[in-house]
Design an enzyme around this catalytic site. Structure first.
Site, PDB file in Angstrom:
ATOM      1  N   PRO A  20       0.831  -1.209   0.000  1.00 53.94           N
ATOM      2  CA  PRO A  20       0.000   0.000   0.000  1.00 53.94           C
ATOM      3  C   PRO A  20       0.862   1.255   0.000  1.00 53.94           C
ATOM      4  CG  PRO A  20      -0.833  -1.582   1.581  1.00 53.94           C
ATOM      5  CD  PRO A  20       0.470  -2.125   1.083  1.00 53.94           C
ATOM      6  N   GLU A  21       0.451   2.246  -0.784  1.00 56.53           N
ATOM      7  CA  GLU A  21       1.185   3.503  -0.860  1.00 56.53           C
ATOM      8  C   GLU A  21       0.441   4.570  -0.054  1.00 56.53           C
ATOM      9  OE1 GLU A  21       2.564   4.629  -4.714  1.00 56.53           O
ATOM     10  OE2 GLU A  21       2.914   2.572  -5.342  1.00 56.53           O
TER      11      GLU A  21
END
Length: 287
Positions: free
Chosen positions: A2-3
């Site tokens: 996840p960013e």
């Protein structure tokens, strides 16, 4: 992994449940994730009141009434769930129950109790408890650069960070010491918007192009957060729902497809930089 937009989406999902809540019935179902849980983790969380839910780069931080800050990194497949509810469909759902839920607690607020769980099928995530007044100097945070949506992030900052730098702009932007929380997907998207080649040495990017790049980074992150992030493989937000920004990608994952800016351009290409896939348009993003 996840960013920033995905982590921010999780933060926003947890905030109304945790802020002001007293934590009870804390359970730890294994001794470690990527790293061991902190000493006396359950004892130090149980009975504490959550003062806020914040994000720094790709970390979630919850300052507590005890003087500690509860820190979580989602790793690749880490998820918080609320009352076990899974809203929406998953393209490739990571297991979230049974042996994959590694800690849980109840958050009591306004006489209502909400169950919050954390599952991580691959166990690349981790948690910590850090004295709140020592967070900024902790090794996890001391060297992290400015937030890309904050006031300290600017073309001037990038110009100084990139001065004399021969490394390409794509890999340079992934350096968390230069800018916090940027990941592969959104760097590809921002470089396309700013018409900058990912192979251009960072130190050779002109000031006007850095101005365009900072705007593109802010815009793409803001749009992704509004869309709930991107669902790639196992990501899900705190309420179990998918993000939708992946449906708006201009270059990421679009190898061999037409450029959205001009179908007459050569198709989107994929190269590997720093061990990560880079997608770009060779016509739009000239050196």
């Amino acid at each position: 992994m996840p960013e920033l937009p995905e982590v921010e989406t999780v933060r926003r999902g947890l905030e109304p449940v945790l802020v002001g809540a007293r934590l009870t019935r804390v359970r730890q179902n294994r001794p470690d994730l990527r790293f061991p849980f902190p000493d006396r983790f359950v004892e130090r969380l149980d009975g504490a009141t959550v003062l806020g839910v914040q994000r720094r780069a790709k970390y979630l931080l919850a300052p507590l009434s005890t003087g500690d800050t509860w820190v979580t990194h989602l790793g690749m497949t880490g998820r918080f769930t609320i009352d076990g509810e899974q809203l929406g469909e998953f393209e490739e759902a990571a297991p979230i129950a049974g042996k994959h839920e590694h800690m849980s607690l109840c958050a009591i607020r306004d006489a209502a109790s909400t169950r919050v769980g954390f599952a991580d099928a691959r166990r690349f995530g981790f948690m910590g408890l850090i004295a709140s007044d020592a967070v900024e100097t902790h090794p996890w945070f001391a060297a992290i650069g400015p937030e890309p949506l904050g006031n300290a992030f600017s073309a001037a900052h990038l110009a100084e960070a990139f001065r004399g730098k021969a490394q390409n702009i794509k890999v340079s932007l992934l350096d968390q010491r230069i800018v916090a929380g940027l990941g592969n997907i959104y760097v590809c998207e921002a470089l396309w918007r700013a018409r900058i080649s990912p192979t251009l040495p960072a130190g050779r990017v002109s000031r006007p192009r850095l101005e365009a790049l900072t705007v593109a980074i802010r815009d793409v992150l803001t749009e992704a957060i509004a869309a709930g992030g991107s669902t790639l493989r196992d990501f899900a937000n705190a309420e179990g729902g998918q993000g939708y920004f992946q449906h708006a990608f201009d270059v990421y994952g679009r190898e061999g497809q037409d450029c959205r800016r001009d179908p007459a351009h050569p198709v989107i290409r994929r190269i590997v930089q720093g061990g990560r896939s880079t997608f770009y348009c060779p016509a739009c993003q000239r050196r």
